[in-house]
Scaffold this motif. Sequence first.
Motif, PDB file in Angstrom:
ATOM      1  N   VAL A  15      46.715  47.678  35.773  1.00  0.00           N
ATOM      2  CA  VAL A  15      46.758  46.870  36.871  1.00  0.00           C
ATOM      3  C   VAL A  15      45.393  47.514  37.800  1.00  0.00           C
ATOM      4  CG1 VAL A  15      48.796  45.784  37.099  1.00  0.00           C
ATOM      5  CG2 VAL A  15      48.401  47.840  38.175  1.00  0.00           C
ATOM      6  N   CYS A  16      44.633  46.578  38.449  1.00  0.00           N
ATOM      7  CA  CYS A  16      43.664  46.967  39.568  1.00  0.00           C
ATOM      8  C   CYS A  16      44.504  47.899  40.406  1.00  0.00           C
ATOM      9  CB  CYS A  16      43.046  45.873  40.255  1.00  0.00           C
ATOM     10  SG  CYS A  16      41.879  45.027  38.970  1.00  0.00           S
ATOM     11  N   ASP A  43      43.642  37.907  35.720  1.00  0.00           N
ATOM     12  CA  ASP A  43      42.318  37.394  36.936  1.00  0.00           C
ATOM     13  C   ASP A  43      41.508  38.537  37.535  1.00  0.00           C
ATOM     14  OD1 ASP A  43      43.145  34.879  36.130  1.00  0.00           O
ATOM     15  OD2 ASP A  43      44.212  34.252  37.732  1.00  0.00           O
ATOM     16  N   GLU A  44      42.411  39.400  38.049  1.00  0.00           N
ATOM     17  CA  GLU A  44      41.728  40.541  38.879  1.00  0.00           C
ATOM     18  C   GLU A  44      40.956  41.403  38.142  1.00  0.00           C
ATOM     19  OE1 GLU A  44      43.172  43.408  42.737  1.00  0.00           O
ATOM     20  OE2 GLU A  44      44.621  42.274  41.577  1.00  0.00           O
ATOM     21  N   PRO A  45      41.409  41.972  36.966  1.00  0.00           N
ATOM     22  CA  PRO A  45      40.363  42.597  36.105  1.00  0.00           C
ATOM     23  C   PRO A  45      39.272  41.840  35.628  1.00  0.00           C
ATOM     24  CG  PRO A  45      42.714  43.041  35.267  1.00  0.00           C
ATOM     25  CD  PRO A  45      42.711  41.979  36.682  1.00  0.00           C
ATOM     26  N   ARG A  47      37.611  39.523  37.082  1.00  0.00           N
ATOM     27  CA  ARG A  47      36.662  39.538  38.068  1.00  0.00           C
ATOM     28  C   ARG A  47      35.981  40.981  38.642  1.00  0.00           C
ATOM     29  NH1 ARG A  47      40.656  36.655  40.629  1.00  0.00           N
ATOM     30  NH2 ARG A  47      41.366  38.173  41.881  1.00  0.00           N
ATOM     31  N   ASN A  48      36.980  41.841  38.849  1.00  0.00           N
ATOM     32  CA  ASN A  48      36.531  43.129  39.325  1.00  0.00           C
ATOM     33  C   ASN A  48      35.946  44.368  38.284  1.00  0.00           C
ATOM     34  OD1 ASN A  48      37.498  42.299  41.687  1.00  0.00           O
ATOM     35  ND2 ASN A  48      39.406  43.262  41.391  1.00  0.00           N
TER      36      ASN A  48
END
Length: 83
Positions: A15-16, A43-45, A47-48
């Motif tokens: 996880v981020c 979604d978070e990885p 994007r980031n």
Amino acid sequence: MTSKSDHQLDITQEVCPITFVKAKLAVERMAPGEVLVIRLQGDEPLRNVPRSLTELGHRILDLGPAPGESEGGVHVLRVEKIG
């Protein structure tokens, strides 16, 4: 998506911000011009990780669902180390 890669990293279970930290450390160990294939999910990885690696000056070669995966599943990111 072409398949050339020099290194592989699977961060699908992370996880981020650990996803970016592991990707950054992997790229730092590479020589300029080498390609890292990163398997990531969520979604978070998605994007980031590409955004952060681009901000560090590296080149995103492609990003898309892994073979046999849907848009919501595992993705494959190919990044080239610059400099």
